[in-house]
Design an enzyme around this catalytic site. Structure first.
Site, short mmCIF file in Angstrom:
data_model
loop_
_atom_site.label_atom_id
_atom_site.label_comp_id
_atom_site.label_asym_id
_atom_site.label_seq_id
_atom_site.Cartn_x
_atom_site.Cartn_y
_atom_site.Cartn_z
N ASP A 10 0.84 -1.20 0.00
CA ASP A 10 0.00 0.00 0.00
C ASP A 10 0.87 1.25 0.00
OD1 ASP A 10 -2.35 1.40 -0.02
OD2 ASP A 10 -2.81 1.10 2.10
N ASN A 58 -10.37 -2.56 -6.32
CA ASN A 58 -9.51 -1.68 -7.13
C ASN A 58 -10.10 -1.33 -8.49
OD1 ASN A 58 -6.35 -3.04 -5.89
ND2 ASN A 58 -7.47 -1.22 -5.24
C1 FPP Z 1 -1.54 0.20 -3.48
O1 FPP Z 1 -1.15 1.56 -3.52
C2 FPP Z 1 -1.05 -0.59 -4.57
C3 FPP Z 1 -1.81 -1.19 -5.54
C4 FPP Z 1 -3.27 -1.08 -5.60
C5 FPP Z 1 -1.21 -1.95 -6.64
C6 FPP Z 1 0.01 -2.76 -6.36
C7 FPP Z 1 0.69 -2.93 -7.63
C8 FPP Z 1 2.02 -2.88 -7.85
C9 FPP Z 1 3.06 -2.73 -6.80
C10 FPP Z 1 2.46 -2.92 -9.28
C11 FPP Z 1 3.11 -4.08 -9.82
C12 FPP Z 1 2.73 -5.40 -9.33
C13 FPP Z 1 3.39 -6.51 -9.69
C14 FPP Z 1 3.00 -7.80 -9.09
C15 FPP Z 1 4.48 -6.48 -10.67
P1 FPP Z 1 -2.27 2.66 -3.58
O2 FPP Z 1 -2.45 3.06 -4.99
O3 FPP Z 1 -3.50 2.16 -2.90
O4 FPP Z 1 -1.61 3.81 -2.76
P2 FPP Z 1 -2.38 4.92 -1.91
O5 FPP Z 1 -3.12 4.22 -0.83
O6 FPP Z 1 -1.26 5.75 -1.40
O7 FPP Z 1 -3.27 5.68 -2.86
#
Ligand code: FPP
Length: 223
Positions: A10, A58
């Protein structure tokens, strides 16, 4: 060492915002953290790593962000396939993968096939995953097979079935929530929350999480 580590990645968006970058830059930097953590898990003898890469919730993000995440996932798989293979990594997915775009499913299948004879770290990507949905599906699958509904049969019908339950769950960016991740499997899992945003979670932060885990006294509900 924990046998199975699960991670709620996250804080990509916040990492980007703090730097005045578009959100997708945060996800890209987060993909580098994924690369590092998978490599270290292999080096340190962790058997299984399960990453929450895309939840059922998501889909409600902007169309551009969803598309960007899907493209990043497909590109990362393609770019890393050789290295993953060299390191003996195996690839699995949990979640309803059939709803993912065809180009992502194709890349997942190709990478899974390439890695299918490996015996190293089991990397499981949770994609379009929701823990409650997984439990409902497991109960239905047990009933469909004519089996009684017990803890044992439910565990056996979960998508994570071949894996031991996670010993350690790591959540980055400071939120104390399970967010519908591995609800059944996390019954006795040790939870480590760090304020670090996922793109900054690298070797040092992974080591701290493991040290924190080693200090815990695991009792599994016993006195
Ligand atoms: C959460 O950060 C992250 C995600 C929803 C996506 C996770 C994906 C990756 C790390 C990309 C690549 C994955 C692989 C397996 C290669 P957020 O967007 O919720 O952050 P925030 O809470 O600060 O808005």
């Amino acid at each position: 060492m924990p046998r199975h580590v699960a991670i709620i990645m996250d804080g990509n968006g916040r990492w980007a915002k703090e730097r005045g970058y578009p959100r997708l830059m945060g996800h890209r930097a987060g993909a580098e953290s994924v690369r590092e953590v998978v490599r270290l898990a292999g080096e340190w003898g962790i058997e299984a790593l399960t990453l929450y890469a895309f939840s059922t919730e998501n889909w409600s993000r902007s169309a551009a962000e969803v598309r960007g995440l899907m493209t990043l996932l497909a590109h990362t798989l393609r770019r890393e396939a050789k290295e993953l293979n060299k390191n003996g990594v195996q690839l699995r997915t949990i979640g309803r993968a059939e709803a993912l775009p065809a180009f992502v499913r194709k890349e997942l299948k190709q990478t899974r096939d390439l890695l299918s004879n490996n015996r190293g770290v089991v990397l499981t990507l949770a994609l379009n995953y929701g823990g409650r949905q997984e439990i409902v599906d497991a109960v239905q699958s047990a009933l469909h097979a004519g089996e009684p509904v017990t803890e044992e049969t439910i565990s056996r019908h979960l998508q994570t079935a071949p894996l031991p339950d996670p010993d350690l769950m790591i959540r980055t960016s400071g939120e104390f929530r399970l967010s519908n991740f591995l609800l059944w499997q996390a019954a006795y899992t040790e939870i480590h929350v760090t304020s670090t945003n996922w793109p900054d979670f690298r070797r040092e932060q992974f080591l701290s999480a493991l040290l924190d885990y080693q200090r815990r006294e695991r009792r599994f509900g016993r006195a």
